[in-house]
Design a protein around this motif. Sequence first.
Motif, PDB file in Angstrom:
ATOM      1  N   TYR A   1      47.124  13.140  28.514  1.00 46.86           N
ATOM      2  CA  TYR A   1      46.353  12.176  29.457  1.00 46.86           C
ATOM      3  C   TYR A   1      46.350  12.801  30.930  1.00 46.86           C
ATOM      4  CZ  TYR A   1      44.735   7.362  28.435  1.00 46.86           C
ATOM      5  OH  TYR A   1      44.221   6.341  28.245  1.00 46.86           O
ATOM      6  N   PHE A   2      47.325  13.512  31.133  1.00 43.46           N
ATOM      7  CA  PHE A   2      47.386  14.341  32.535  1.00 43.46           C
ATOM      8  C   PHE A   2      46.252  15.209  32.480  1.00 43.46           C
ATOM      9  CE2 PHE A   2      48.566  17.421  35.550  1.00 43.46           C
ATOM     10  CZ  PHE A   2      49.643  17.149  36.264  1.00 43.46           C
ATOM     11  N   GLY A   3      45.858  15.890  31.614  1.00 42.56           N
ATOM     12  CA  GLY A   3      44.902  16.808  31.412  1.00 42.56           C
ATOM     13  C   GLY A   3      43.613  16.185  31.454  1.00 42.56           C
ATOM     14  N   ASP A   4      43.570  14.981  30.892  1.00 44.99           N
ATOM     15  CA  ASP A   4      42.211  14.040  30.975  1.00 44.99           C
ATOM     16  C   ASP A   4      41.907  13.660  32.674  1.00 44.99           C
ATOM     17  OD1 ASP A   4      40.544  13.490  29.005  1.00 44.99           O
ATOM     18  OD2 ASP A   4      41.997  11.987  27.808  1.00 44.99           O
ATOM     19  N   ALA A   5      43.136  13.137  33.058  1.00 54.12           N
ATOM     20  CA  ALA A   5      42.879  12.656  34.575  1.00 54.12           C
ATOM     21  C   ALA A   5      42.451  13.849  35.357  1.00 54.12           C
ATOM     22  CB  ALA A   5      44.339  12.209  34.970  1.00 54.12           C
ATOM     23  N   THR A   6      43.018  14.967  35.223  1.00 56.88           N
ATOM     24  CA  THR A   6      42.403  16.107  36.013  1.00 56.88           C
ATOM     25  C   THR A   6      41.193  16.454  35.641  1.00 56.88           C
ATOM     26  OG1 THR A   6      44.749  16.879  35.925  1.00 56.88           O
ATOM     27  CG2 THR A   6      43.214  18.303  36.809  1.00 56.88           C
ATOM     28  N   ALA A   7      40.548  16.652  34.432  1.00 51.48           N
ATOM     29  CA  ALA A   7      39.518  16.935  33.939  1.00 51.48           C
ATOM     30  C   ALA A   7      38.452  16.073  34.426  1.00 51.48           C
ATOM     31  CB  ALA A   7      39.269  17.091  32.494  1.00 51.48           C
ATOM     32  N   HIS A   8      38.849  14.717  34.385  1.00 47.75           N
ATOM     33  CA  HIS A   8      37.542  13.926  34.754  1.00 47.75           C
ATOM     34  C   HIS A   8      37.383  13.818  36.177  1.00 47.75           C
ATOM     35  CE1 HIS A   8      38.170  11.117  31.088  1.00 47.75           C
ATOM     36  NE2 HIS A   8      37.820  12.238  30.707  1.00 47.75           N
ATOM     37  N   ALA A   9      38.528  14.405  37.035  1.00 46.94           N
ATOM     38  CA  ALA A   9      38.257  14.298  38.433  1.00 46.94           C
ATOM     39  C   ALA A   9      37.296  15.522  38.773  1.00 46.94           C
ATOM     40  CB  ALA A   9      39.774  14.473  39.102  1.00 46.94           C
ATOM     41  N   ALA A  10      37.055  16.461  37.827  1.00 42.58           N
ATOM     42  CA  ALA A  10      36.004  17.479  38.017  1.00 42.58           C
ATOM     43  C   ALA A  10      34.531  16.781  38.267  1.00 42.58           C
ATOM     44  CB  ALA A  10      35.925  18.339  36.855  1.00 42.58           C
ATOM     45  N   ILE A  11      34.284  15.562  37.879  1.00 43.62           N
ATOM     46  CA  ILE A  11      32.847  15.059  38.194  1.00 43.62           C
ATOM     47  C   ILE A  11      32.816  14.709  39.537  1.00 43.62           C
ATOM     48  CG2 ILE A  11      31.393  13.128  37.552  1.00 43.62           C
ATOM     49  CD1 ILE A  11      31.329  15.240  35.495  1.00 43.62           C
ATOM     50  N   LEU A  12      34.100  13.967  40.294  1.00 42.12           N
ATOM     51  CA  LEU A  12      34.147  13.878  41.651  1.00 42.12           C
ATOM     52  C   LEU A  12      34.160  15.065  42.560  1.00 42.12           C
ATOM     53  CD1 LEU A  12      34.567  11.100  42.876  1.00 42.12           C
ATOM     54  CD2 LEU A  12      37.018  11.509  42.872  1.00 42.12           C
ATOM     55  N   GLY A  13      34.674  16.261  41.847  1.00 41.29           N
ATOM     56  CA  GLY A  13      34.495  17.418  42.533  1.00 41.29           C
ATOM     57  C   GLY A  13      33.045  18.003  42.749  1.00 41.29           C
TER      58      GLY A  13
ATOM     59  N   TRP B   1      56.796   6.658  37.957  1.00 42.80           N
ATOM     60  CA  TRP B   1      55.929   5.730  37.498  1.00 42.80           C
ATOM     61  C   TRP B   1      55.588   5.622  35.985  1.00 42.80           C
ATOM     62  CZ3 TRP B   1      51.532   3.675  40.815  1.00 42.80           C
ATOM     63  CH2 TRP B   1      51.720   3.850  42.324  1.00 42.80           C
ATOM     64  N   ALA B   2      55.509   4.359  35.707  1.00 42.61           N
ATOM     65  CA  ALA B   2      55.037   4.329  34.219  1.00 42.61           C
ATOM     66  C   ALA B   2      53.786   4.970  33.839  1.00 42.61           C
ATOM     67  CB  ALA B   2      54.668   2.679  34.076  1.00 42.61           C
ATOM     68  N   MET B   3      53.871   6.213  33.475  1.00 38.87           N
ATOM     69  CA  MET B   3      52.840   7.296  33.514  1.00 38.87           C
ATOM     70  C   MET B   3      51.627   6.855  32.545  1.00 38.87           C
ATOM     71  SD  MET B   3      53.429   8.992  35.820  1.00 38.87           S
ATOM     72  CE  MET B   3      51.856   9.891  35.820  1.00 38.87           C
ATOM     73  N   ASP B   4      51.926   6.215  31.286  1.00 42.11           N
ATOM     74  CA  ASP B   4      50.808   5.890  30.666  1.00 42.11           C
ATOM     75  C   ASP B   4      49.842   5.070  31.132  1.00 42.11           C
ATOM     76  OD1 ASP B   4      49.750   6.240  27.670  1.00 42.11           O
ATOM     77  OD2 ASP B   4      50.195   4.285  27.507  1.00 42.11           O
ATOM     78  N   THR B   5      50.321   4.062  31.836  1.00 32.66           N
ATOM     79  CA  THR B   5      49.343   3.211  32.557  1.00 32.66           C
ATOM     80  C   THR B   5      48.603   3.871  33.606  1.00 32.66           C
ATOM     81  OG1 THR B   5      50.789   1.216  31.590  1.00 32.66           O
ATOM     82  CG2 THR B   5      49.003   0.967  33.191  1.00 32.66           C
ATOM     83  N   THR B   6      49.383   4.470  34.492  1.00 34.24           N
ATOM     84  CA  THR B   6      49.087   4.968  35.703  1.00 34.24           C
ATOM     85  C   THR B   6      47.733   6.087  35.258  1.00 34.24           C
ATOM     86  OG1 THR B   6      51.166   4.777  36.322  1.00 34.24           O
ATOM     87  CG2 THR B   6      49.831   6.214  37.763  1.00 34.24           C
ATOM     88  N   LEU B   7      48.214   6.965  34.484  1.00 38.62           N
ATOM     89  CA  LEU B   7      47.440   8.079  33.951  1.00 38.62           C
ATOM     90  C   LEU B   7      45.987   7.509  33.494  1.00 38.62           C
ATOM     91  CD1 LEU B   7      49.643  10.709  32.453  1.00 38.62           C
ATOM     92  CD2 LEU B   7      48.353  11.010  34.658  1.00 38.62           C
ATOM     93  N   GLY B   8      46.251   6.275  32.664  1.00 36.43           N
ATOM     94  CA  GLY B   8      45.010   5.764  31.897  1.00 36.43           C
ATOM     95  C   GLY B   8      44.029   5.069  33.248  1.00 36.43           C
ATOM     96  N   VAL B   9      44.809   4.572  34.289  1.00 43.75           N
ATOM     97  CA  VAL B   9      43.940   4.197  35.357  1.00 43.75           C
ATOM     98  C   VAL B   9      43.311   5.300  36.144  1.00 43.75           C
ATOM     99  CG1 VAL B   9      44.179   2.948  37.526  1.00 43.75           C
ATOM    100  CG2 VAL B   9      45.347   2.000  35.718  1.00 43.75           C
TER     101      VAL B   9
END
Lengths: 260, 252
Positions: free
Chosen positions: A34-46, A80-88
Amino acid sequence: MLDDFLTRAAFAATGLSLATGPLGSFVVWRRMAYFGDATAHAAILGVALALATDLPIGLGTLVVALAMAVTVASLAAKGWAMDTTLGVLAHSALAFGLVAVSFFPTVRTDLSSYLFGDILAVSRTDLALIWGGSLLVLALIAWRWQALLTATLNEDLAHAAGIRPDRERLVLVIALALVVAVALKVVGALLIAAMLIIPAAAARSLARTPEAMALGATAIGMVAGIGGLALSLWQDTPAGPSIIVVAAALFALGSLRPRP
Amino acid sequence: MSLLSASHICVRFGAEEVLHDVSLSLAPGEIVTILGPNGSGKSTLLRALLGILPVAQGSVSRAPGLRLGYIPQRLMIDRTMPMTVRRFLSLPARVSDQAAAEALARTGMAGHEADQMTQLSGGQLQRVLLARALLGKPQVLMLDEPTQGLDQPGEAAFYRLIEEVRRDTGAAVLMVSHDLHVVMAASDRVICLNGHICCEGTPRVVSTAPEYRALFGLGTQGALALYRHEHDHDHADEPHNHHHHHHDHTHA
Ligand SMILES: Nc1ncnc2c1ncn2[C@@H]1O[C@H](COP(=O)(O)OP(=O)(O)OP(=O)(O)O)[C@@H](O)[C@H]1O
Ligand SMILES: [Mg+2]
């Protein structure tokens, strides 16, 4: 030789695998999907940031991916509760990015190339960046290899041996941001995490040591890259997703074998 | 000269203070055992001494360049990570095949190089952890319930090995244990912990301290009696003493 777009595409896919093989293994071992997902999705913002500020796309992606990765890593360190936080974070980064790029009409037309990659349009410059970035990631991981493995195995054992697990985590975070920046052109924001996880997961069932798994993941990534391009050419399917399809098929094949 | 010392440390998890005002110091060649009920902060103390947990007050000091061998109370290895015993022994410092084989032989795991770490039994894992700790040529061994899961001969061999390592290398040993009998026989110094240090000293002194009895209750009378019994023979009658040690290990 690099005049042919297909040759360039093949080189792009193999170059990227040099980094995604070892890094993807760490993503699997540390359960950072999920960490990888969050970082990769941020690329669009980049991408939106780069367009707004006239920066090169790669640089904008790198900056935002790095900011996202560091944020996530520090939240994780605070417990932090990572599963939820990362999902958000993962999904809102994507949504914010899509809204942001919609203000740039030029992108609107080829948004899918950022989401799924555009490997067939890789230029010589792109190729240099992909290989440069991938080799940098590979060198970083090779340099920290023993410490990274120990910290991944058990943070307390690492501490007792004088290794700082938080520093090793930062190494992975930086490597992840770099990979996201160079992989955007190859497989796109939505499939970067797949390129990290699937080859590594496929290599798991064949490997008895961490080194074998990282090498196996690299090899499987390369085969998937070439195979995906062939599939795309043959069936006229989109190249990025085709690469992941082949990787997934290799994973399925591998999991039929009993674990060594 | 001390290798490792803590001075008036307090450790907190959030608002809860788990250790208050704990001081201790470890000299080369000493075997010190920490005793205490579940949740009394034994593992926390080891982790604070290792620098894994920050101390809220007080300070921990380690001799510069101190080589530490650590066996944590629990080691969970993620099943997604392939790891042979041989590879594990080379983390983080690479060791030669010969050194690895010797260390495994010493802990009763000869020939297990190719086994996967996740497939070891509990006792086998403890033995491999000990082999790895010894390979680092430690000046201090920190062992958190190291004999958990070991069978009886394994446990006796374990304490003999610790004694041997201390004798050959002069390493200090700080361990957590629940085996009262063995602790009393194998330690130079015992520390009773229950959030703070209740009492400490030689096994004989501690075993008669009222704080120790309050913590461990009447159930320890047997252990105590056995301990005194053995030690009464210690000076009087060597062959008998040997016999009783044997008796102690097999029926403890
Ligand atoms: N990571 C943590 N977060 C919050 N509280 C913790 C943490 N680790 C330990 N504690 C608390 O600290 C106290 C002491 O725990 P510790 O593990 O040091 O006990 P112990 O003496 O080793 O017990 P045992 O004999 O069961 O191993 C317990 O009350 C426990 O709940
Ligand atoms: Mg404990």
